[in-house]
Structures are given as structure tokens and as C-alpha cells.
Scaffold this active site. Sequence first.
Site, PDB file in Angstrom:
ATOM      1  CB  CYS A 106      14.544   5.241   0.889  1.00 56.35           C
ATOM      2  SG  CYS A 106      13.699   3.596   0.603  1.00 56.35           S
TER       3      CYS A 106
ATOM      4  CG  HIS B 142      12.342   7.491  -1.611  1.00 57.98           C
ATOM      5  ND1 HIS B 142      13.257   6.846  -2.448  1.00 57.98           N
ATOM      6  CD2 HIS B 142      11.692   6.618  -1.086  1.00 57.98           C
ATOM      7  CE1 HIS B 142      13.064   5.502  -2.164  1.00 57.98           C
ATOM      8  NE2 HIS B 142      12.260   5.298  -1.440  1.00 57.98           N
TER       9      HIS B 142
ATOM     10  CG  ASN C   1      11.436   2.191  -3.662  1.00 56.31           C
ATOM     11  OD1 ASN C   1      12.422   2.819  -3.716  1.00 56.31           O
ATOM     12  ND2 ASN C   1      10.479   2.165  -2.409  1.00 56.31           N
TER      13      ASN C   1
HETATM   14  N1  ACO Z   1      -1.593  -7.456  -5.474  1.00 57.19           N
HETATM   15  C1  ACO Z   1      -2.763  -7.790  -5.192  1.00 57.19           C
HETATM   16  N2  ACO Z   1      -3.386  -7.640  -3.724  1.00 57.19           N
HETATM   17  C2  ACO Z   1      -2.339  -7.316  -2.804  1.00 57.19           C
HETATM   18  C3  ACO Z   1      -1.261  -7.091  -3.014  1.00 57.19           C
HETATM   19  C4  ACO Z   1      -0.639  -7.112  -4.588  1.00 57.19           C
HETATM   20  N3  ACO Z   1       0.575  -6.951  -4.942  1.00 57.19           N
HETATM   21  N4  ACO Z   1      -0.363  -6.673  -2.180  1.00 57.19           N
HETATM   22  C5  ACO Z   1      -1.257  -6.650  -0.906  1.00 57.19           C
HETATM   23  N5  ACO Z   1      -2.579  -6.838  -1.422  1.00 57.19           N
HETATM   24  C6  ACO Z   1      -3.544  -7.314  -1.074  1.00 57.19           C
HETATM   25  C7  ACO Z   1      -3.624  -7.374   0.567  1.00 57.19           C
HETATM   26  O1  ACO Z   1      -3.276  -8.851   0.929  1.00 57.19           O
HETATM   27  C8  ACO Z   1      -4.974  -7.077   1.167  1.00 57.19           C
HETATM   28  O2  ACO Z   1      -5.732  -8.216   1.036  1.00 57.19           O
HETATM   29  P1  ACO Z   1      -6.842  -8.719   1.982  1.00 57.19           P
HETATM   30  O3  ACO Z   1      -7.875  -7.130   2.533  1.00 57.19           O
HETATM   31  O4  ACO Z   1      -7.726  -9.219   1.747  1.00 57.19           O
HETATM   32  O5  ACO Z   1      -6.064  -8.808   3.315  1.00 57.19           O
HETATM   33  C9  ACO Z   1      -5.397  -5.806   0.379  1.00 57.19           C
HETATM   34  O6  ACO Z   1      -4.312  -5.958  -1.084  1.00 57.19           O
HETATM   35  C10 ACO Z   1      -5.147  -4.739   0.898  1.00 57.19           C
HETATM   36  O7  ACO Z   1      -4.025  -4.706   1.589  1.00 57.19           O
HETATM   37  P2  ACO Z   1      -3.213  -3.368   2.055  1.00 57.19           P
HETATM   38  O8  ACO Z   1      -1.718  -3.769   2.715  1.00 57.19           O
HETATM   39  O9  ACO Z   1      -4.080  -2.948   3.254  1.00 57.19           O
HETATM   40  O10 ACO Z   1      -3.025  -2.390   0.881  1.00 57.19           O
HETATM   41  P3  ACO Z   1      -2.897  -0.804   0.787  1.00 57.19           P
HETATM   42  O11 ACO Z   1      -4.135  -0.546   0.130  1.00 57.19           O
HETATM   43  O12 ACO Z   1      -2.733  -0.275   1.975  1.00 57.19           O
HETATM   44  O13 ACO Z   1      -1.720  -0.770  -0.216  1.00 57.19           O
HETATM   45  C11 ACO Z   1       0.475  -0.426  -0.158  1.00 57.19           C
HETATM   46  C12 ACO Z   1      -0.647  -1.277   0.030  1.00 57.19           C
HETATM   47  C13 ACO Z   1       0.504   0.015  -1.434  1.00 57.19           C
HETATM   48  C14 ACO Z   1       1.803  -0.886   0.260  1.00 57.19           C
HETATM   49  C15 ACO Z   1       0.420   0.798   0.702  1.00 57.19           C
HETATM   50  O14 ACO Z   1       0.159   0.416   2.001  1.00 57.19           O
HETATM   51  C16 ACO Z   1       1.368   1.818   0.547  1.00 57.19           C
HETATM   52  O15 ACO Z   1       1.396   2.470  -0.218  1.00 57.19           O
HETATM   53  N6  ACO Z   1       2.228   2.119   1.713  1.00 57.19           N
HETATM   54  C17 ACO Z   1       3.566   2.768   1.501  1.00 57.19           C
HETATM   55  C18 ACO Z   1       4.689   1.782   1.440  1.00 57.19           C
HETATM   56  C19 ACO Z   1       5.811   2.034   0.509  1.00 57.19           C
HETATM   57  O16 ACO Z   1       5.736   2.649  -0.378  1.00 57.19           O
HETATM   58  N7  ACO Z   1       6.891   1.413   0.618  1.00 57.19           N
HETATM   59  C20 ACO Z   1       8.109   1.326   0.059  1.00 57.19           C
HETATM   60  C21 ACO Z   1       9.322   1.150   0.626  1.00 57.19           C
HETATM   61  S1  ACO Z   1       9.638   1.997   2.011  1.00 57.19           S
HETATM   62  C22 ACO Z   1      10.397   3.309   1.510  1.00 57.19           C
HETATM   63  O17 ACO Z   1      10.853   3.275   0.450  1.00 57.19           O
HETATM   64  C23 ACO Z   1      10.545   4.359   2.381  1.00 57.19           C
END
Ligand code: ACO
Length: 366
Positions: A112, A286, A316
Site C-alpha cells: 500500500c 491511503h 482498497n
Molecule cells: N462480515 C461479517 N462479519 C465479519 C466480517 C465480514 N466481512 N469479517 C469479520 N467478521 C466477524 C468476525 O468473524 C468476528 O466474529 P466473531 O466475533 O464471531 O469471531 C467479528 O466480525 C469481529 O471481527 P474482528 O476482526 O474483531 O472485526 P473488527 O471489528 O476488528 O473489524 C476490520 C475488522 C474491519 C478488518 C478491522 O480490524 C480493521 O479495520 N482493521 C484494519 C485492517 C485494514 O484495513 N486492512 C487493510 C489492508 S492493509 C493496508 O491497506 C495497509
Amino acid sequence: MAALITGTGVAVPPNVVTNDALTRIMDTSDEWIVSRTGVRSRRFVDPGTSTSDLGAQAVRSALADAGVDPSEVDAVVCATMTPDRQNPGIAGAVQHKSGLHGAAVFDLRQQCSGFLFGLDLADMLITTERARTVVVVGAEVHAGYLPWGDAWDIVLGRADRSPTDDERALATRHRAWSVLFGDGAGAMVLQTRPDGPGLDFESESGILGSVLRTDGAHADLIEVPGLGSEQRPYADEAQIAAGLHHPTMNGGGLYRLAVETMPAAVREVLKTTGFELDDLGLVVAHQANDRILDGARRRLGVDESIMPSNIGHWGNTTAGTLPILYHELREQGRVAPGTLVAFTSFGAGAHWGAVLYSEPENPGST
Ligand code: ACO
């Protein structure tokens, strides 16, 4: 001597995939995806279109925008984390497909942050007088590694069937990262702005400074663990069966580091160039997800008018996000002459930083 952005171009594929379309193959919802990431839809190429195809299309469009003939291009800097094939990189293919014969090419692997590092490399080539015209391109085709197998036709609304239990289970297992990504490419033409009489530091235009940082200790926050020289053999069925060809992501860890490092890099590049936060007209950040953008805005103390988001309709696009967003802002007339722009990104590796750019008062007088 400074490097000016004299043209921009983008290439995005035609297939729009909404969040509702994803619910056909995995357990998710539009509400979950929008509230956690801001993504409403993304684009994907058809099979047969590669990253270098999109990259070359963006390059041709940027050259046309700049009014630059391909024969004038001295160097091409290409950033991607989804190359056409493992080896070679895409830079040669982009060069060939855009007719930039004779240009030196570079492949960057900062995910990224690839485009940001590419901007700085272009500036170095220009300010050291190794090149007068450099094209930087960020391009991604994520479609190839998404774990949707034969269910792609269902995603695209081209199949009259439901996914099998195995297809649904696989897509659901990878839903946390797979809903984030989309395909797309963006390119910029950078050219020499000669020093001129009466130019003091405050009124200087072009790339004014940069801060680039890497901490390899964070490489496991998001990575593809298989298919590489760590493995014997390099690629085999066991790795595929174990899913080692798909990314693993520590979403929380990425969030915490991204919201801390991007604002810090912007503040640092402002400080080293003698500018204040209030001088900034735009922060082109980004587009990883809207939660990260919100957190970065809060830490920097700017609102969405300064640090805009376009992840809602593209997802993204990794190395493509900075040039695609900047191109859109230019098209919307948001990059007025004299605008001070901070480009910033955080990417897998981990690599991050900021590049400070001032849009010339009279872009035609380079
Ligand atoms: N739809 C429905 N539920 C989902 C999904 C989905 N697409 N994805 C995960 N879940 C569920 C999980 O299974 C989990 O369920 P559980 O509690 O029963 O186990 C629940 O949602 C919570 O999961 P978390 O991973 O804790 O979700 P969180 O609220 O942290 O959000 C997210 C996840 C959006 C990825 C968050 O961690 C985030 O924004 N992280 C940043 C990562 C990122 O943006 N990466 C981009 C690529 S890297 C880059 O560009 C630099």
C-alpha cells in the site's frame, strides 16, 4: 530543481461488485462492511486482464493528460503487490504495453506504500538530473487471489446457482480481509521544474520533501505466508490446501499502527520543510478503510474536507489508491494552484511515510 506532477490517469475495470453481491457467497452484510470499512462496492477485472494491463492503461491516460509523448519518458516506476506473475515484475510489461521503449524501469514492493515510495524515487531521479520525465504507476488486480474459486460467476451475477457449502465456508473464512479489496490503477507523470529567478522556499512548487519509514518487525501484520523461497518446494499442493497463498491479516494491529504512523509522518514532513498543519489544503491518504481514515483525521486534527475518502466506491486498491484519489480530486477541481498536498500511506511490510507537494501557481510555466 523540483519534480512537478504534470499529468494523472486512472484505469478501473467495469465489473462493479456491491456488498450485497458478496452476501451471495459468504456470511456478511452490507451493514457490517459499511460500518467497519466504509466500502460499499469495488471493481474487478475479467479473467485475462492483468495488473500490467491496468497499469499500462493508466500510464497512457496520464501521458495524454500531461501532453507528453512516450519517447520523452526516461523512467517508469511501478508499484504493485499483485504482479502478473511471480517473476519478472510488471515494470517491463507496463513499459512495453505503453510504448515507453528505452525508459529505465523499476519494480517496487512496498504494497500500500508502493506508490508513495515511487513518488519519492521519481523526485530523486529528477532532482539529481538522472531523468527529466518519470511516470509512477500503482496498479493492482486483487481478483486473482480472492478465495472465491468457481463462485466468481455468482459474485458477478452471471450464474444461476447457489454456492456449495465448501465455497461458502471458504469465502466466509476469509471475509475479514477479502471484503476490503478492489482492482484499479493510477499513474502520474512527473517532470522537471527548473529553478527560476525570484523563487524563495515559501513559493516553491513541486515535491518539497518526504519522510519514508520501514519497520520489518511488523511484516506479519498482513502477509501472504506461502509460495516463496522459505518453502521447499517453492510452491506445492500442500501450501494451497493450507491456504498459505491467501493473505493473513491482524486487523487490529494494522489499525493501531496505521492511525499512529501516517499522522506522525505528515507532521514530520511539515516540520522538516517549515510548514504548519494549517498550510495543508489536502491530505491524500491511503484508502485502507474508513475507520483508519477517521482515526488518522482525529490524530491529525483535520476533517474530511482536508483528508477525503473514496474507498466507498473503489475499495482498497492498495498501490492504486493514492493516484486514483489524487486524479479524482484534480477532476473535481479540488487541487487549486498553490494547494499544499501531503500524500501519506501505511502498507504491509511495514512501510509508511509522507510526501509533501505544492501545486504550482501556474502549471503551464514549467
Ligand atoms: N462480515 C461479517 N462479519 C465479519 C466480517 C465480514 N466481512 N469479517 C469479520 N467478521 C466477524 C468476525 O468473524 C468476528 O466474529 P466473531 O466475533 O464471531 O469471531 C467479528 O466480525 C469481529 O471481527 P474482528 O476482526 O474483531 O472485526 P473488527 O471489528 O476488528 O473489524 C476490520 C475488522 C474491519 C478488518 C478491522 O480490524 C480493521 O479495520 N482493521 C484494519 C485492517 C485494514 O484495513 N486492512 C487493510 C489492508 S492493509 C493496508 O491497506 C495497509
